[in-house]
Design an enzyme around this catalytic site. Structure first.
Site, PDB file in Angstrom:
ATOM      1  N   PRO A 205       0.798  -1.231   0.000  1.00 42.49           N
ATOM      2  CA  PRO A 205       0.000   0.000   0.000  1.00 42.49           C
ATOM      3  C   PRO A 205       0.828   1.277   0.000  1.00 42.49           C
ATOM      4  O   PRO A 205       0.390   2.285  -0.573  1.00 42.49           O
ATOM      5  CB  PRO A 205      -0.836  -0.132   1.271  1.00 42.49           C
ATOM      6  CG  PRO A 205      -0.981  -1.595   1.472  1.00 42.49           C
ATOM      7  CD  PRO A 205       0.349  -2.169   1.045  1.00 42.49           C
ATOM      8  N   TYR A 206       1.996   1.260   0.621  1.00 47.64           N
ATOM      9  CA  TYR A 206       2.854   2.447   0.592  1.00 47.64           C
ATOM     10  C   TYR A 206       3.227   2.802  -0.843  1.00 47.64           C
ATOM     11  O   TYR A 206       3.029   3.942  -1.301  1.00 47.64           O
ATOM     12  CB  TYR A 206       4.107   2.200   1.432  1.00 47.64           C
ATOM     13  CG  TYR A 206       5.166   3.266   1.303  1.00 47.64           C
ATOM     14  CD1 TYR A 206       4.861   4.604   1.540  1.00 47.64           C
ATOM     15  CD2 TYR A 206       6.473   2.936   0.954  1.00 47.64           C
ATOM     16  CE1 TYR A 206       5.838   5.590   1.416  1.00 47.64           C
ATOM     17  CE2 TYR A 206       7.449   3.912   0.838  1.00 47.64           C
ATOM     18  CZ  TYR A 206       7.125   5.234   1.068  1.00 47.64           C
ATOM     19  OH  TYR A 206       8.092   6.203   0.946  1.00 47.64           O
ATOM     20  N   GLY A 207       3.740   1.835  -1.596  1.00 49.29           N
ATOM     21  CA  GLY A 207       4.112   2.086  -2.980  1.00 49.29           C
ATOM     22  C   GLY A 207       2.911   2.423  -3.847  1.00 49.29           C
ATOM     23  O   GLY A 207       2.991   3.286  -4.724  1.00 49.29           O
TER      24      GLY A 207
END
Length: 413
Positions: A205-207
């Site tokens: 989810p960060y990327g």
């Protein structure tokens, strides 16, 4: 009419006349005071942050109380820019802001605004009251492991907040955006090293949140004359600026990384190594030993924060209206396997290592091809001696045993 009635009417008229006279006198005095104040230089001088000043670039640094953002603010201030830091201190540290304020106390150089970028009304008020020339957008939660546990936090904090900043820039005519993105947008490519043309297939989810923010910026730019620079950062390690001498005074003023205790397990491996050496945590946890790499552990491209910030400054200098630049910011080297060895040598502590299963959302091998940023921005990593950089960071850790809360004075070396 009786005599008494005439006297009362006369007295009333005199009273009213005196009352009106006092009002006129008060109004005249008020007008005189206002006129005198307007003639005073201090009355007409607005805050320097609300005026565009020829030859001075006013940069809004979002997340400027954080690790990378505070270093960027320091560099901009050293380069004689005007800086406004906006941070909600959820991950940033007011101690870093205080260091900057002590180093640059002159009026009109630095201001700090406590605000959450998720509050569109507050963000628009900030833009309305300040004359920004450019925005360096660092503000973001940035831990891969945490993003897999709480993905909605990451989409709100990264994607939604970037949209709010971009809308405010468009509404208030701010024409330059330097966006600090991440190599996590590439996911786990089939080929190394990673170039700017490598397909973006994020696996956490960060990327994904960062890539969504990039897509929003690029879509907006199609009908905008804004200058856009997107920097995809590889892995900054715990160091800080090499600009100061090694006097006690300047050591006390330096910036370092001091994450909140509850976030330490998600933080950078270099910070975890130092925490283990200081006994803050019982040992180092290495997550994943079955990757398709020479020793089974992850391969990373570590970059000194001094170099990372220098790339942002060069991007600001080279940003052109109507143009987009996208650059990888890394060394192009794998130094991950030597990091623990360097920390053990520096600290004199035989750090215990626990090997654990893989962390969700992690990738085996990531390192950059930095040739494009060298060609177009004349940037290349200068501080690639990992042991030297870690040594500077270790010195800060010893001087600030409780982060920014306390510091220890030691003799000059």
């Amino acid at each position: 009419m009786s005599l008494g009635g005439k006297v009362w009417i006369t007295w009333t008229r005199k009273t009213k006349s005196n009352y009106v006279g006092k009002i006129i006198l008060a109004a005249a005095l008020t007008a005189l005071c206002i006129l005198m104040l307007k003639q005073s230089p201090s009355f007409n001088s607005r805050s320097p942050f609300s005026n565009h000043e020829p030859g001075v670039t006013h940069v809004l640094v979002t997340g400027g109380a954080g690790y990378i953002g505070s270093h960027a603010a320091l560099r901009l201030l050293k380069d004689s820019h005007r800086v406004t830091v906006v941070d909600n201190l959820s991950r940033g540290n007011m101690g870093a802001v205080k260091v900057l304020q002590e180093l640059f106390p002159e009026p009109g150089r630095l201001q700090f605004i406590y605000a959450d970028l998720g509050n569109a009304k507050a963000v628009n008020k900030i833009f309305a009251e300040n004359a920004f020339d450019a925005v360096m957008h660092f503000a973001a939660v940035a831990y891969v492991g945490e993003s897999t546990l709480d993905p909605l936090k990451y989409y709100h904090n990264i994607t939604s907040n970037t949209l709010v900043v971009l809308e405010a820039m468009a509404a208030h005519g701010v024409k330059t955006l330097i966006y600090s993105s991440t190599c996590a947008t590439y996911g786990e490519p089939e080929k190394m090293p990673i170039t700017e043309e490598t397909p973006q297939l994020p696996i956490n989810p960060y990327g994904k949140a960062k890539k969504m923010a990039e897509d929003i910026i690029l879509d907006f730019h199609k009908n905008s004359n804004m200058a856009i620079m997107i920097l995809r950062l590889f892995h900054p390690h715990v160091s800080f600026f090499h600009y100061f001498s090694l006097s006690v005074k300047t050591q006390m003023a330096r910036l370092g990384e001091a994450p909140r205790p509850e976030l330490r397990e998600h933080g950078r491996i270099s910070g975890a190594c130092f925490d283990a050496a200081r006994g803050i945590i019982p040992g180092l946890k290495v997550r994943g030993v079955d990757y398709k790499t020479p020793d089974g552990t992850c391969i990373r491209d570590y970059i000194d924060v001094t170099d990372l910030v220098d790339a942002h400054v060069k991007a600001l200098e080279k940003a052109m209206p109507g143009k987009v630049g996208i650059y990888n910011v890394g060394t192009g080297r794998d130094q991950s396997r030597s990091l623990l060895r360097h920390v053990r040598r520096l600290t004199g502590v035989n750090i215990k290592v626990d090997f654990l299963p893989r962390r969700p959302g992690d990738y085996a091998e990531v390192f950059s091809d930095p040739s494009k940023i060298l060609l177009e921005l004349n940037w290349t990593a200068q501080y690639t001696d990992l042991q030297k950089s870690l040594g500077i960071a270790w010195r800060w850790q010893k001087l600030h045993r409780n982060g920014y809360g306390t510091s220890v004075t030691i003799a000059d070396s």
